[in-house]
Motif scaffolding. Structure first.
Motif, mmCIF file in Angstrom:
data_model
loop_
_atom_site.group_PDB
_atom_site.id
_atom_site.type_symbol
_atom_site.label_atom_id
_atom_site.label_comp_id
_atom_site.label_asym_id
_atom_site.label_seq_id
_atom_site.Cartn_x
_atom_site.Cartn_y
_atom_site.Cartn_z
ATOM 1 N N ALA A 1 0.831 -1.210 0.000
ATOM 2 C CA ALA A 1 0.000 0.000 0.000
ATOM 3 C C ALA A 1 0.865 1.259 0.000
ATOM 4 N N VAL A 2 1.953 1.244 0.779
ATOM 5 C CA VAL A 2 2.859 2.397 0.801
ATOM 6 C C VAL A 2 3.495 2.614 -0.565
ATOM 7 N N GLY A 3 3.969 1.532 -1.182
ATOM 8 C CA GLY A 3 4.602 1.657 -2.487
ATOM 9 C C GLY A 3 3.652 2.164 -3.558
ATOM 10 N N VAL A 4 2.427 1.650 -3.554
ATOM 11 C CA VAL A 4 1.438 2.091 -4.541
ATOM 12 C C VAL A 4 1.075 3.554 -4.318
ATOM 13 N N THR A 5 0.922 3.939 -3.048
ATOM 14 C CA THR A 5 0.553 5.329 -2.752
ATOM 15 C C THR A 5 1.642 6.299 -3.172
ATOM 16 N N ALA B 1 -8.314 7.607 -11.973
ATOM 17 C CA ALA B 1 -7.782 6.793 -10.872
ATOM 18 C C ALA B 1 -8.134 5.327 -11.058
ATOM 19 N N ILE B 2 -9.388 5.056 -11.472
ATOM 20 C CA ILE B 2 -9.802 3.663 -11.702
ATOM 21 C C ILE B 2 -8.993 3.049 -12.839
ATOM 22 N N LEU C 1 -2.401 -0.977 -13.190
ATOM 23 C CA LEU C 1 -1.437 -1.481 -12.221
ATOM 24 C C LEU C 1 -1.745 -2.926 -11.849
ATOM 25 N N SER C 2 -3.022 -3.222 -11.651
ATOM 26 C CA SER C 2 -3.409 -4.594 -11.311
ATOM 27 C C SER C 2 -3.054 -5.559 -12.434
ATOM 28 N N GLU D 1 -0.370 -8.668 -12.184
ATOM 29 C CA GLU D 1 -0.762 -10.043 -12.503
ATOM 30 C C GLU D 1 0.091 -10.610 -13.625
ATOM 31 N N ALA D 2 0.436 -9.768 -14.626
ATOM 32 C CA ALA D 2 1.265 -10.245 -15.735
ATOM 33 C C ALA D 2 2.664 -10.641 -15.263
ATOM 34 N N ARG D 3 3.127 -9.975 -14.201
ATOM 35 C CA ARG D 3 4.451 -10.296 -13.657
ATOM 36 C C ARG D 3 4.399 -11.388 -12.595
ATOM 37 N N GLY D 4 3.219 -11.945 -12.378
ATOM 38 C CA GLY D 4 3.075 -13.035 -11.428
ATOM 39 C C GLY D 4 3.231 -12.627 -9.988
ATOM 40 N N TYR D 5 2.845 -11.378 -9.667
ATOM 41 C CA TYR D 5 3.006 -10.896 -8.294
ATOM 42 C C TYR D 5 1.987 -11.558 -7.382
#
Length: 242
Positions: free
Chosen positions: A157-161, A209-210, A216-217, A221-225
């Motif tokens: 959450a910190v990184g995304v923010t 924002a959406i 980002l999502s 997912e493409a990077r297998g996170y």
């Protein structure tokens, strides 16, 4: 040079300091700001913050950017405290509002504390790369993982923010400029019409924002996170060698 996430490239002791040390230092400085009550104590803390700005080589213009963006909000806070904090020995009375010296002092303390905290937060993001900040948050909160705190979720959450907010602010400024160009008379309208014009920006900002969150999502997912994926001290995914 300022990056999209707010990080500024420079060679300073703050840039070279570990992210964990800067996070702990931020918590300590914020505690000092909150606990400082007298004008002398606030002045001493402000001098310390000014020293950090000078050492960081960020510059006052960039360090105070977030504080300047909230100038009208801080002005409202100052006025409300000055008028509503106390009714003892009022300078003047206007209905339920009592302008007092105690209210002015209280409002000034709140504004100064908020300004100092904003500058400290800006220094942290300006001298720490996003990946280093996420790793630092993960390291600082790792002892709380035994108590069930979702450390990985908080770090994410910190990184995304840190990377999301500057992008959204930049897009909001672009939308405001576009509206002013299309409606050249916005600046000359009344306050209510200008407020309505700016409220209309909420819908495209929300859509933006959406869209950013969806992109980002999809990228994650493409990077297998996965939150459960083991990670090293640098925040990278640890892969087992077979």
């Amino acid at each position: 040079m300022r990056s999209m996430s707010g990080y500024m490239w420079a060679d300073s002791p703050l840039h070279r300091a570990p992210a964990v040390a800067k996070l702990v230092g931020l918590l300590f400085c914020v505690a000092l700001v909150v606990l400082a009550s007298s004008p002398l104590e606030l002045a001493a803390v402000a001098l310390g913050v000014a020293t950090l700005v000078a050492v960081s080589r960020v510059g006052w213009r960039d360090a105070a950017r977030a504080a300047w963006a909230l100038r009208w909000f801080l002005l409202v806070v100052l006025v409300l405290n000055a008028l509503l904090f106390s009714d003892v020995d009022p300078i003047f009375v206007l209905g339920p509002a009592h302008l007092t010296a105690a209210g002015l002092a209280q409002g000034a303390r709140i504004v100064v504390r908020t300004l100092l905290i904003l500058v400290l937060g800006t220094l942290l993001t300006a001298t720490t790369r996003p990946q280093e900040l996420v790793s630092g948050v993960r390291s600082v909160l790792s002892p709380l993982a035994r108590l069930g705190l979702p450390v990985e979720v908080v770090a994410l959450a910190v990184g995304v923010t840190v990377q999301f907010v500057p992008t959204l602010l930049r897009e909001s400024r672009q939308l405001m400029r576009a509206q002013e160009i299309r409606c050249s008379g916005v600046a000359t309208r009344g306050i209510m019409r200008r407020a309505v014009s700016y409220i209309r920006l909420l819908i495209p900002m929300f859509v933006s924002a959406i869209r950013r969150a969806d992109e980002l999502s999809a990228a994650m997912e493409a990077r297998g996170y996965r939150l459960s994926t083991p990670r090293g001290s640098d925040g990278r995914v640890e892969r087992k060698v077979r």
